[in-house]
Motif scaffolding. Structure first.
Motif, PDB file in Angstrom:
ATOM      1  N   TYR A  79       0.853  -1.199   0.000  1.00  0.00           N
ATOM      2  CA  TYR A  79       0.000   0.000   0.000  1.00  0.00           C
ATOM      3  C   TYR A  79       0.890   1.251   0.000  1.00  0.00           C
ATOM      4  O   TYR A  79       1.896   1.312   0.699  1.00  0.00           O
ATOM      5  N   SER A  80       0.525   2.240  -0.782  1.00  0.00           N
ATOM      6  CA  SER A  80       1.359   3.440  -0.937  1.00  0.00           C
ATOM      7  C   SER A  80       1.621   4.159   0.386  1.00  0.00           C
ATOM      8  O   SER A  80       2.710   4.692   0.605  1.00  0.00           O
ATOM      9  N   GLY A  81       0.642   4.175   1.284  1.00  0.00           N
ATOM     10  CA  GLY A  81       0.838   4.814   2.583  1.00  0.00           C
ATOM     11  C   GLY A  81       1.887   4.091   3.411  1.00  0.00           C
ATOM     12  O   GLY A  81       2.720   4.718   4.078  1.00  0.00           O
ATOM     13  N   LEU A  82       1.878   2.757   3.356  1.00  0.00           N
ATOM     14  CA  LEU A  82       2.868   1.970   4.088  1.00  0.00           C
ATOM     15  C   LEU A  82       4.248   2.135   3.467  1.00  0.00           C
ATOM     16  O   LEU A  82       5.244   2.229   4.177  1.00  0.00           O
ATOM     17  N   LYS A  83       4.299   2.210   2.134  1.00  0.00           N
ATOM     18  CA  LYS A  83       5.585   2.453   1.463  1.00  0.00           C
ATOM     19  C   LYS A  83       6.196   3.756   1.960  1.00  0.00           C
ATOM     20  O   LYS A  83       7.384   3.819   2.274  1.00  0.00           O
TER      21      LYS A  83
ATOM     22  N   GLY B 230       3.930 -10.261  -0.817  1.00  0.00           N
ATOM     23  CA  GLY B 230       5.260  -9.683  -0.711  1.00  0.00           C
ATOM     24  C   GLY B 230       5.377  -8.515   0.245  1.00  0.00           C
ATOM     25  O   GLY B 230       6.483  -8.158   0.655  1.00  0.00           O
ATOM     26  N   ALA B 231       4.263  -7.916   0.603  1.00  0.00           N
ATOM     27  CA  ALA B 231       4.285  -6.821   1.584  1.00  0.00           C
ATOM     28  C   ALA B 231       3.919  -7.324   2.980  1.00  0.00           C
ATOM     29  O   ALA B 231       4.589  -6.999   3.956  1.00  0.00           O
ATOM     30  N   CYS B 232       2.883  -8.125   3.072  1.00  0.00           N
ATOM     31  CA  CYS B 232       2.421  -8.581   4.388  1.00  0.00           C
ATOM     32  C   CYS B 232       3.409  -9.531   5.067  1.00  0.00           C
ATOM     33  O   CYS B 232       3.633  -9.417   6.272  1.00  0.00           O
TER      34      CYS B 232
END
Length: 115
Positions: free
Chosen positions: A20-24, A98-100
């Motif tokens: 998610y862009s916010g997490l990035k 890949g993010a979680c």
């Protein structure tokens, strides 16, 4: 695990297409702040964002079977839904994208981030 491992996991997480862009953005803020006076504040923000963004398995399954997932994944939607169902059946608590997946590992070691 060492702080360097957390840094590498964070880089892996924020480079994932599923992140998610916010997490990035918050992950990058923390990376940029490591070793600076702003690290503690950035770490707290990063951990809070991770805790709200990591997808729990029931939410993943619901999404995987949704019309939105069908639109996003097209002909691959059934495979995605089957994978989500298999994850849940195996006892997984969170999404393994890949993010979680790296995010879960970071949260397991959040004391290293907050230290």
């Amino acid at each position: 695990m060492k702080k360097g491992d957390i840094i590498e996991l964070t880089k892996k997480m924020i480079s994932a297409p599923s992140c998610y862009s916010g997490l990035k953005a918050v992950g990058q803020e923390w990376l940029d702040a490591v070793g600076t006076a702003g690290e503690k504040a950035a770490a707290q923000k990063f951990i809070a964002e991770l805790e709200s963004d990591i997808t729990e398995i029931d939410n993943l399954v619901a999404f995987a079977h949704s019309e939105q997932a069908a639109k996003i994944f097209g002909e691959n939607a059934k495979g995605f839904a089957a994978h989500a169902d298999e994850l849940k059946a195996s006892g997984a608590k969170f999404c393994d994208c890949g993010a979680c997946a790296p995010g879960v590992e970071i949260l397991k070691n959040k004391a290293l981030v907050l230290d």
